[in-house]
Design a protein around this motif. Sequence first.
Motif, PDB file in Angstrom:
ATOM      1  N   SER A  45       4.685 -23.128  19.368  1.00 58.67           N
ATOM      2  CA  SER A  45       5.018 -23.618  20.767  1.00 58.67           C
ATOM      3  C   SER A  45       3.696 -24.171  21.399  1.00 58.67           C
ATOM      4  O   SER A  45       2.674 -23.619  20.918  1.00 58.67           O
ATOM      5  N   PRO A  46       3.836 -25.028  22.252  1.00 59.20           N
ATOM      6  CA  PRO A  46       2.615 -25.609  22.938  1.00 59.20           C
ATOM      7  C   PRO A  46       1.751 -24.406  23.572  1.00 59.20           C
ATOM      8  O   PRO A  46       0.299 -24.525  23.306  1.00 59.20           O
ATOM      9  N   GLU A  47       2.447 -23.383  24.003  1.00 61.95           N
ATOM     10  CA  GLU A  47       1.613 -22.319  24.488  1.00 61.95           C
ATOM     11  C   GLU A  47       0.630 -21.557  23.631  1.00 61.95           C
ATOM     12  O   GLU A  47      -0.560 -21.270  23.758  1.00 61.95           O
ATOM     13  N   VAL A  48       1.233 -21.328  22.404  1.00 53.37           N
ATOM     14  CA  VAL A  48       0.539 -21.002  21.425  1.00 53.37           C
ATOM     15  C   VAL A  48      -0.744 -21.752  20.937  1.00 53.37           C
ATOM     16  O   VAL A  48      -1.886 -21.397  20.754  1.00 53.37           O
ATOM     17  N   LEU A  49      -0.373 -23.085  20.703  1.00 50.97           N
ATOM     18  CA  LEU A  49      -1.519 -23.954  20.522  1.00 50.97           C
ATOM     19  C   LEU A  49      -2.648 -24.041  21.460  1.00 50.97           C
ATOM     20  O   LEU A  49      -3.908 -24.034  21.136  1.00 50.97           O
ATOM     21  N   GLU A  50      -2.314 -24.344  22.757  1.00 51.65           N
ATOM     22  CA  GLU A  50      -3.155 -24.110  23.705  1.00 51.65           C
ATOM     23  C   GLU A  50      -4.199 -22.636  23.827  1.00 51.65           C
ATOM     24  O   GLU A  50      -5.255 -22.831  24.102  1.00 51.65           O
ATOM     25  N   THR A  51      -3.479 -21.702  23.799  1.00 50.66           N
ATOM     26  CA  THR A  51      -4.154 -20.418  23.466  1.00 50.66           C
ATOM     27  C   THR A  51      -5.187 -20.316  22.424  1.00 50.66           C
ATOM     28  O   THR A  51      -6.447 -19.811  22.782  1.00 50.66           O
ATOM     29  N   LYS A  53      -6.777 -23.089  21.094  1.00 57.25           N
ATOM     30  CA  LYS A  53      -7.709 -23.983  21.379  1.00 57.25           C
ATOM     31  C   LYS A  53      -8.637 -23.369  22.273  1.00 57.25           C
ATOM     32  O   LYS A  53      -9.996 -23.356  22.288  1.00 57.25           O
ATOM     33  N   ASP A  54      -8.104 -22.691  23.654  1.00 57.76           N
ATOM     34  CA  ASP A  54      -8.839 -21.932  24.429  1.00 57.76           C
ATOM     35  C   ASP A  54      -9.820 -21.042  23.820  1.00 57.76           C
ATOM     36  O   ASP A  54     -10.859 -20.564  24.260  1.00 57.76           O
ATOM     37  N   ALA A  55      -9.418 -20.149  22.920  1.00 61.32           N
ATOM     38  CA  ALA A  55      -9.838 -18.855  22.366  1.00 61.32           C
ATOM     39  C   ALA A  55     -11.086 -19.265  21.733  1.00 61.32           C
ATOM     40  O   ALA A  55     -11.948 -18.396  21.695  1.00 61.32           O
ATOM     41  N   ILE A  56     -11.143 -20.422  20.963  1.00 62.92           N
ATOM     42  CA  ILE A  56     -12.445 -20.540  20.277  1.00 62.92           C
ATOM     43  C   ILE A  56     -13.845 -20.484  20.870  1.00 62.92           C
ATOM     44  O   ILE A  56     -14.775 -20.568  20.270  1.00 62.92           O
ATOM     45  N   THR A  57     -13.600 -20.852  22.285  1.00 62.99           N
ATOM     46  CA  THR A  57     -14.959 -20.793  22.886  1.00 62.99           C
ATOM     47  C   THR A  57     -15.326 -19.527  23.753  1.00 62.99           C
ATOM     48  O   THR A  57     -16.279 -19.349  24.323  1.00 62.99           O
ATOM     49  N   ASP A  58     -14.310 -18.538  23.380  1.00 60.78           N
ATOM     50  CA  ASP A  58     -14.681 -17.353  24.010  1.00 60.78           C
ATOM     51  C   ASP A  58     -15.780 -16.542  23.391  1.00 60.78           C
ATOM     52  O   ASP A  58     -16.123 -16.780  22.252  1.00 60.78           O
ATOM     53  N   ILE A 273      -6.880 -16.862  16.134  1.00 57.73           N
ATOM     54  CA  ILE A 273      -5.296 -16.571  15.562  1.00 57.73           C
ATOM     55  C   ILE A 273      -4.649 -15.439  16.240  1.00 57.73           C
ATOM     56  O   ILE A 273      -3.596 -15.510  16.568  1.00 57.73           O
ATOM     57  N   GLN A 274      -5.502 -14.358  16.465  1.00 59.87           N
ATOM     58  CA  GLN A 274      -4.823 -13.251  17.148  1.00 59.87           C
ATOM     59  C   GLN A 274      -4.373 -13.373  18.624  1.00 59.87           C
ATOM     60  O   GLN A 274      -3.208 -13.110  18.748  1.00 59.87           O
ATOM     61  N   LYS A 275      -5.248 -14.242  19.207  1.00 62.95           N
ATOM     62  CA  LYS A 275      -4.901 -14.800  20.456  1.00 62.95           C
ATOM     63  C   LYS A 275      -3.633 -15.566  20.636  1.00 62.95           C
ATOM     64  O   LYS A 275      -2.712 -15.387  21.529  1.00 62.95           O
TER      65      LYS A 275
END
Length: 380
Positions: A45-51, A53-58, A273-275
């Motif tokens: 889903s788009p929500e999974v892909l956006e999550t 992308k956002d997580a890699i800068t955490d 991936i976990q996020k």
Amino acid sequence: MITADRLKTVQEYYFSRKLREVRGLINEGKPIINMGIGSPDLAPSPEVLETLKDAITDIGAHQYQSYQGLPELRAAISQFYKDKFAVETDASSEILPLMGSKEGIMHIGMAFLNEGDEVLLPNPGYPTYTSVSKLIGAIPRTYELKEENGWFPDLQELEQTDLSKVKVMWVSYPHMPTGATASKEKLTQLVDFARKHGILLVNDNPYSFVLSQNPTSILSISGAKDCALELNSLSKTFNMAGWRVGMVLGNKDHINAILKVKSNMDSGMFYGIQKGAIAALKSGKEWFNALDEVYTKRRELMFQLADKLGCSYDRNAVGMFVWCKLPKGSVGSEKFIDKVLEDKHIFIAPGTIFGSNGEGYIRFSLCVKEEKIKEAIERF
């Protein structure tokens, strides 16, 4: 250098070998349609892909992660099982995220099987159960699954045999490769059988949400946690096969035993991936409805293709495959699919790769776009 003796007990995975042949035909310019393997062609889903992308800068996203996975991931798995299966689990002790459920098969084998222990394996069934058993040095014992019995084991017949050395029994409902389901009554029979004979029962359950109106977990059966584990995966349900996200659920002692193996074999799943997995597990019913809509259309077309070949099939089977019985008088499964590959440039899986009881059957994957299935129909 001489390889380890254990390699003499197994062969290269069928799809690894056969797909090399298929790639070779493609390189020769042959218009191959691959209907053999269950690798979802749809996107998460788009929500999974956006999550993701956002997580890699955490902060800390690129460090080693916990062997037990993020607490939020375990909590999401626990909530998912509560919502979808009515199964209560302790997220801190009864859930272990995995880098794919296939990894879990090896970890469970290493945690519970000694050399010489016996393992009950379905015929037909997922080939990895057999290969892992052999690699560990355990002794595979197949139990027969037949169409006339709904692809369910004859437990009374099994009880007439010596089960004293059996430590583990593998089952998979919904069943791979046939798509057969097991009612709660049938699952209760399996749990009772395992408890009676001191066997660890492992249900491999990655197809619960593909064309299935009644998702069921073996852990929903009373007393199942005493003797059962369940493997599950995000690969099929959320189109995340390449992400390698799975899970195993069971009681604290069983999970801790698996963790001892896992913690010595990897360094935790990538944070992003976990996020993304957490986001997937929180998907609403619209996700599952949309997935089923796609696969329903594909399955109806695949039924048409099976009709062209004169095959019979169960319209009530679930999962992302169509398991077909070849017409009476047909050649063997492998000769049949090789002939189709040569003449029509369509790759279908032969039933024999799942065991001797797969002879006389072939398996179509629904991970093929509608236009390709229509093209395959036209080729006949």
